[in-house]
Write a protein that holds these residues in place. Structure first.
Motif, mmCIF file in Angstrom:
data_model
loop_
_atom_site.group_PDB
_atom_site.id
_atom_site.type_symbol
_atom_site.label_atom_id
_atom_site.label_comp_id
_atom_site.label_asym_id
_atom_site.label_seq_id
_atom_site.Cartn_x
_atom_site.Cartn_y
_atom_site.Cartn_z
ATOM 1 N N SER A 163 0.877 -1.210 0.072
ATOM 2 C CA SER A 163 0.174 0.122 0.016
ATOM 3 C C SER A 163 0.865 1.341 -0.028
ATOM 4 O O SER A 163 0.464 2.299 -0.538
ATOM 5 C CB SER A 163 -1.182 -0.161 1.167
ATOM 6 O OG SER A 163 -0.472 -0.128 2.457
ATOM 7 N N MET B 233 -0.068 4.033 -2.939
ATOM 8 C CA MET B 233 -0.185 5.227 -2.493
ATOM 9 C C MET B 233 0.629 6.366 -3.273
ATOM 10 O O MET B 233 -0.175 7.345 -4.041
ATOM 11 C CB MET B 233 -0.425 5.292 -1.169
ATOM 12 C CG MET B 233 -1.108 6.716 -0.610
ATOM 13 S SD MET B 233 -1.370 6.670 1.191
ATOM 14 C CE MET B 233 -2.699 5.378 1.495
ATOM 15 N N THR C 206 -8.553 3.072 4.775
ATOM 16 C CA THR C 206 -7.755 3.702 4.039
ATOM 17 C C THR C 206 -7.252 3.026 2.690
ATOM 18 O O THR C 206 -7.013 3.420 1.817
ATOM 19 C CB THR C 206 -6.394 4.831 4.764
ATOM 20 O OG1 THR C 206 -5.681 3.661 5.371
ATOM 21 C CG2 THR C 206 -6.954 5.733 5.265
ATOM 22 N N LEU D 93 -7.766 3.203 -1.341
ATOM 23 C CA LEU D 93 -6.715 3.372 -2.152
ATOM 24 C C LEU D 93 -6.723 2.116 -3.069
ATOM 25 O O LEU D 93 -6.485 2.412 -4.376
ATOM 26 C CB LEU D 93 -5.471 3.061 -1.424
ATOM 27 C CG LEU D 93 -4.200 3.036 -2.085
ATOM 28 C CD1 LEU D 93 -3.929 4.229 -3.123
ATOM 29 C CD2 LEU D 93 -3.090 2.471 -1.160
ATOM 30 N N CYS E 248 -8.913 10.678 2.921
ATOM 31 C CA CYS E 248 -8.582 10.113 1.730
ATOM 32 C C CYS E 248 -9.665 10.078 0.804
ATOM 33 O O CYS E 248 -9.407 10.350 -0.481
ATOM 34 C CB CYS E 248 -8.016 8.779 2.018
ATOM 35 S SG CYS E 248 -6.448 8.697 2.831
ATOM 36 N N VAL F 154 -0.788 11.389 0.398
ATOM 37 C CA VAL F 154 -2.143 11.721 0.388
ATOM 38 C C VAL F 154 -2.024 13.150 0.575
ATOM 39 O O VAL F 154 -2.892 13.961 -0.204
ATOM 40 C CB VAL F 154 -3.028 11.083 1.151
ATOM 41 C CG1 VAL F 154 -4.558 11.421 1.243
ATOM 42 C CG2 VAL F 154 -2.851 9.396 1.113
#
Length: 521
Positions: free
Chosen positions: A347, A351, A381, A385, A425, A467
């Protein structure tokens, strides 16, 4: 050999004594009544009375259902029932209060009056009482310690195997026995188990409070932190890192300040690595890079595989490693990882790829992340994503992919969680998607909501740096289109200044964005 035989003999004696007390209960209640209270068959009670070892879970049930005094059941101390204990304590308290009153009178006497016979008798009585108290306390402690040890082992087993109901039931017995035992190491171990149980049951505030007490006791108990205390602190910081980042950061700094840079213990290096990851999100990238590398070199092979994705992210945002090369390196790190660990490892780079809108990197990262992990055990989150990245790949300047993202059940579930990070997010990602499809009004609507969520986030919460960077890039591109409105100029200038500060701190990844805006100006 003698010590081992003595221990075995004592265990046999304890078991025989426990059977005698069980027989006494059976005489009062009947074997059938004991079986019903313990939730077992009458045959099992018969077996226990005739030689089979009785598990602690049965003792717990008898305490809970019949009001049996656990101290009496296990060690023979006190009255058979908790209702009788209250009376015994009342008698004891009366005696103690009488002694206190006499001591108060003794303390009010003038120094010259201490030679009186009556006062000497009071002093002698006090001395005898204190001696008897300490002897009795030590005797109780010696008898309770092995019982406490066995109960803790069973309690730990229940927690490790997710038998939370059994663990909760055993707590009453343990806490009763704990009153008879002042072994600090066992009491500390019990607190550790309870904190872990609270954490598993989602009672995070109780777990944090207990972890804090454990840490303080562990810290002052030894001249240097033990391996166990450091492992505990690592759990504590991990717990805080999900909710109260600034608290976690302060605790990490405090513990590291008490040790020199030459300390090579792995638990300390894990704490340093966690602090470095927080430094990254605080925008202190050079410090994060330095500390991560210092900690990484002390990890074993498995530890380095877990830590490497964070290092790759640092290199990508510093501009020293291409995202495509980082993705290729990541493939070799996650082959043997569990599904949940794989998601967590992929992740951070996904991201970054989403923020940079790098479709060539998004695709292989999504392939690496594809698992059966569900919403129940994945951070909101991360689910946002995942679906945002899929939507970015599907975008063809129409609403279909955006609506697919907005209507996905995982996205809706993440939003209902109330998690500040997920809400921020969500609006940042929606703004990006609508911007990419040239729906300026929709993009602006979500940008305003993201900006509000950012302002209203509690002070100790820390958003992921990539982010936050994407949010500022959204501002640059949205407000660059409308230069007439004064508020647009101000917000666009704030975004540019924020990204420029990051670039000067070492975030070379934002340089292309600044160049792009400068060329459009």
């Amino acid at each position: 050999m003698d010590t081992r035989s003595d221990t075995s003999r004592r265990i046999v004696q304890d078991e025989e004594a426990l059977r005698r007390r069980l027989a006494e209960l059976a005489a009062r209640h009947s074997q059938a009544a004991l079986a019903r209270a313990a939730g077992i068959s009458s045959n099992r009670i018969h077996y226990y009375l005739n030689g089979s070892n009785m598990p602690a879970s049965v003792c717990t049930a008898l305490v809970r259902e019949l009001g049996v005094n656990p101290a009496w059941l296990i060690s023979g101390e006190g009255s058979p029932y908790l209702s009788d204990v209250a009376h015994d304590e009342a008698v004891t308290v009366t005696g103690v209060l009488d002694l206190v009153e006499r001591l108060n009178g003794f303390s009010r006497m003038r120094l010259g009056a201490l030679s009186a016979n009556n006062n000497t008798k009071v002093y002698q009585e006090l001395n005898r009482s204190l001696t008897t108290y300490h002897e009795t306390k030590e005797k109780l402690n010696d008898r309770a310690r092995p019982v406490f040890r066995r109960l803790l082992d069973e309690f730990s087993s229940h927690i490790q195997n997710d038998r939370h109901g059994a663990a909760q039931g055993l707590r009453l017995s343990i806490e009763q026995v704990a009153k008879l035992c002042d072994d600090e190491s066992l009491l500390l171990e019990y607190d550790q188990h309870v904190a872990r149980l609270d954490h598993q049951l989602g009672r995070f505030e109780q777990a944090i409070a207990r972890y804090r007490r454990i840490f303080v006791r562990s810290f002052v108990h030894a001249d240097a932190l033990s391996e166990e205390a450091l492992e505990l602190l690592w759990q504590y910081i991990s717990l805080l890192a999900g909710m109260r980042h600034k608290d976690a950061y302060r605790v990490a700094k405090t513990i590291l300040a008490f040790h020199s840079d030459s300390d090579e213990r792995q638990p300390l290096k894990r704490i340093l690595f966690i602090k470095a990851f927080l430094d990254l999100d605080y925008g202190r990238i050079r410090r994060a890079d330095r500390d991560m590398r210092a900690a990484y070199s002390f990890f074993g092979e498995d530890g380095q595989k877990i830590a490497q994705p964070a290092l790759l992210l640092v290199e990508v945002v510093m501009g020293t490693l291409a995202l495509s090369k980082a993705v290729n390196t990541l493939r070799g790190c996650i082959d043997q990882m569990s599904e949940r660990r794989r998601v967590i490892s992929v992740s951070p780079l996904l991201m970054a790829a989403t923020a940079f809108e790098d479709e060539q990197s998004i695709q292989p990262l999504l392939a690496l992340m594809r698992t059966n992990v569900t919403i129940e055990d994945t951070p909101g989150t991360v689910l946002l994503l995942h679906h945002q990245a899929e939507a970015l790949l599907a975008i063809k300047k129409d609403k279909a992919s955006v609506n697919h993202f907005l209507q996905h059940k995982d996205v809706a579930t993440a939003m209902k969680s109330g998690d500040a990070g997920a809400i921020f997010c969500y609006h940042v990602f929606c703004c990006q998607l609508w911007r990419k499809t040239n729906h300026h009004a929709k993009a602006m609507e979500h940008f305003v909501k993201a900006d509000k969520a950012l302002r209203e986030t509690r002070k100790d919460y820390l958003h992921r740096i990539t982010v936050r960077m994407l949010h500022e890039r959204n501002a640059l591109l949205l407000f660059q289109r409308n230069k007439k409105a004064e508020e647009s100029v101000d917000r666009g200038s704030q975004a540019r200044a924020h990204l420029e500060r990051l670039r000067r701190k070492g975030f070379a990844c934002v340089r292309p964005w600044l160049v792009e805006i400068a060329e459009k100006d």
